[in-house]
Scaffold this motif. Structure first.
Motif, mmCIF file in Angstrom:
data_model
loop_
_atom_site.group_PDB
_atom_site.id
_atom_site.type_symbol
_atom_site.label_atom_id
_atom_site.label_comp_id
_atom_site.label_asym_id
_atom_site.label_seq_id
_atom_site.Cartn_x
_atom_site.Cartn_y
_atom_site.Cartn_z
ATOM 1 N N ASP A 7 0.838 -1.210 0.000
ATOM 2 C CA ASP A 7 0.000 0.000 0.000
ATOM 3 C C ASP A 7 0.868 1.254 0.000
ATOM 4 N N VAL A 8 1.908 1.246 0.830
ATOM 5 C CA VAL A 8 2.810 2.393 0.914
ATOM 6 C C VAL A 8 3.543 2.601 -0.413
ATOM 7 N N LEU A 9 4.028 1.518 -0.991
ATOM 8 C CA LEU A 9 4.751 1.605 -2.265
ATOM 9 C C LEU A 9 3.842 2.105 -3.381
ATOM 10 N N TYR A 10 2.619 1.623 -3.408
ATOM 11 C CA TYR A 10 1.662 2.064 -4.438
ATOM 12 C C TYR A 10 1.391 3.561 -4.307
ATOM 13 N N LYS A 11 1.153 4.026 -3.070
ATOM 14 C CA LYS A 11 0.899 5.454 -2.855
ATOM 15 C C LYS A 11 2.103 6.293 -3.263
ATOM 16 N N LEU A 12 3.299 5.795 -2.964
ATOM 17 C CA LEU A 12 4.520 6.526 -3.320
ATOM 18 C C LEU A 12 4.671 6.638 -4.828
ATOM 19 N N GLU A 13 4.533 5.529 -5.531
ATOM 20 C CA GLU A 13 4.712 5.546 -6.983
ATOM 21 C C GLU A 13 3.641 6.377 -7.664
ATOM 22 N N THR A 14 2.428 6.358 -7.123
ATOM 23 C CA THR A 14 1.352 7.199 -7.663
ATOM 24 C C THR A 14 1.689 8.679 -7.472
ATOM 25 N N ALA A 15 2.177 9.023 -6.278
ATOM 26 C CA ALA A 15 2.537 10.418 -5.986
ATOM 27 C C ALA A 15 3.681 10.893 -6.886
ATOM 28 N N ILE A 16 4.673 10.021 -7.107
ATOM 29 C CA ILE A 16 5.799 10.387 -7.969
ATOM 30 C C ILE A 16 5.317 10.617 -9.397
ATOM 31 N N ASN A 17 4.446 9.736 -9.886
ATOM 32 C CA ASN A 17 3.911 9.897 -11.243
ATOM 33 C C ASN A 17 3.142 11.200 -11.397
ATOM 34 N N GLU A 18 2.382 11.558 -10.374
ATOM 35 C CA GLU A 18 1.624 12.808 -10.423
ATOM 36 C C GLU A 18 2.552 14.008 -10.420
#
Length: 247
Positions: A7-18
């Motif tokens: 969950d943490v990794l998914y949120k991080l990668e989503t934030a970086i993409n944004e």
């Protein structure tokens, strides 16, 4: 642990993409990404300190694969930030600078060759020394960083794994930059174009392009743009230069 980590990794990668999409300034984007990764690691550390691990196997898996996957992003973006903020002007100086950065990666590889072999061949026979907290062997090429780290959230070699992952990404970045530099260098072999309109027209064009932020994600200095136009279009701006240089 796996569900929380994923969950943490998914949120991080989503934030970086944004951030990659939304922020125009490249340097500011990198700063924002680094801040996001630091917050993610802080959240992960708090979870580990509060919950711990169910087994040594889970602890080894976390410090060998999961934590390095995130720390490697921090190392990568921090390295790119330093590379971009220190990059010189001009094709030849840039080429020399980038090749020197590649040599640094090669030195790290040479100095840690045995661990590279261990990690990349997916060995595990000394994982209990490398990826369990509180256990370390001074003979196993420890980075000074380990002695300064919080040992509640660090093992002797999890940072080294992250460094290996990051260095691979940094190498790709540097090689892409070298290709771009080589392409730009070859473009100087093209026939010269001579500016035949007025100098004032060029200066207005330079100001318009600078105000639109079309070069280097708004980071290009107007002085550099002016000099580049002079070279490409074979013109000496002369008496209109003060307007460009702000003098």
């Amino acid at each position: 642990m796996d569900k929380f980590y994923n969950d943490v990794l998914y949120k991080l990668e989503t934030a970086i993409n944004e951030l990659e999409i939304e922020v125009d300034y490249s340097i500011q984007r990198i700063e924002a990404v680094i801040d996001t990764i630091l917050k993610c690691l802080s959240e992960l550390k708090e979870y580990v300190l509060n919950r711990g691990f169910k087994s040594i196997k889970e602890e080894i898996h976390f410090f060998k694969y999961q934590k390095p996957a995130i720390v490697s992003k921090l190392i990568y973006y921090n390295a790119i930030y330093k590379i971009e903020t220190k990059k010189p002007y001009g094709a030849k100086p840039i080429k020399k600078y980038l090749n020197n950065e590649l040599r640094k990666l090669k030195r790290y590889f040479d100095n840690n060759l045995e661990f590279y072999k261990y990690y990349r061949t997916n060995n595990s026979f000394i994982d209990d020394k490398l990826f369990v907290r509180g256990k370390y062997d001074i003979k196993l090429s420890l980075d000074t960083f380990y002695f300064e780290a919080d040992h509640r959230f660090s093992t002797s070699h999890d940072y080294k794994v992250a460094k290996i992952i990051a260095n691979d990404l940094i190498q790709v970045y540097l090689e892409d930059q070298l290709l771009n530099t080589a392409y730009q260098d070859k473009s100087t072999d093209l026939p010269k174009l001579n500016w035949t309109s007025s100098k004032t027209a060029m200066i207005e064009l330079i100001y318009a392009l600078h105000s639109q932020g079309v070069f280097d994600n708004r980071n290009a200095d107007i002085k550099v743009i002016a000099k580049t136009f002079e070279r490409i279009f074979n013109i000496d701006l002369g008496d209109v230069l003060p307007y460009v240089y702000g003098t």
